[in-house]
Design a protein around this motif. Structure first.
Motif: not given
Length: 203
Positions: A17-34
């Motif tokens: 859920s929302y925690f997963g979205i937050m966690l995804a953006l904690c990783f610099e190798f995962v582009p926020a643009e995606v």
């Protein structure tokens, strides 16, 4: 192939859920643009609430840069150059961020987030200079919030065509970039004139 792995990773985090979205953006190798336009598409599908997605995204977008901040603080520039590639940060970006920081000081933690060349690596000089981490987080969050809101909104508006968000985002943000650059130029000119006047007064 890398994009497929990232997409699979983000889809996996959606289950949190929302925690997963937050966690995804904690990783610099995962582009926020995606992540952010995709999250906007999830809002479009009715799986998430727009405002909660924006908050989760902004928090994650603030936590993520702390990795580079502390890499710079604890390891200095040599370590950042050595390991920066694992965070998708090149030496060119680090050099540009250093010059930007030297010119504008602590304010770069805010303004740098809007500029394409330095926005990823701007955390590095902030860490190397041991900028107060609370101030760094506050500046970063304030800058990240509108960017996050716009990306999610574009993804929501595009619906199934959320992958086209990148070009549209640039179209919206380029005027903002020009305003920031103009503002910085005016600030530099003001500082130069002020310093010259102080020198004359001291003579």
């Amino acid at each position: 192939m890398l994009t497929e792995y990232i997409m699979a990773f983000v889809e996996f985090l959606k289950g949190f859920s929302y925690f997963g979205i937050m966690l995804a953006l904690c990783f610099e190798f995962v582009p926020a643009e995606v992540v952010l336009p995709l999250a906007g598409f999830w809002v479009y599908e009715g799986d998430f609430n727009y405002y909660l997605v924006v908050i989760a995204g902004a928090v994650g977008g603030t936590i993520g840069p702390l990795t580079l901040y502390y890499l710079g603080k604890w390891g200095g520039r040599p370590m950042v150059i050595k390991y920066g590639k694992y965070f998708l940060v090149s030496k060119k970006q680090i050099d540009a961020s250093d010059r930007f920081f030297d010119k504008y000081g602590a304010g770069v933690a805010f303004f740098g987030r809007f500029l394409p060349v330095v926005r990823t690596a701007i955390s590095v000089p902030c860490g190397i200079s041991e900028m107060n981490v609370i101030k760094f987080c506050v500046y970063t969050f304030i800058a990240i919030l509108p960017i996050t809101a716009l990306y999610v909104y574009i993804g929501f508006t595009l619906g199934e065509n959320w992958e086209q968000a990148g070009p549209i985002f640039k179209q919206y943000t380029m005027p903002i970039v020009y305003v920031i650059i103009s503002g910085l130029a005016i600030y530099i000119i003001y500082r130069i004139i002020k310093n010259r006047r102080l020198k004359k007064d001291n003579i």
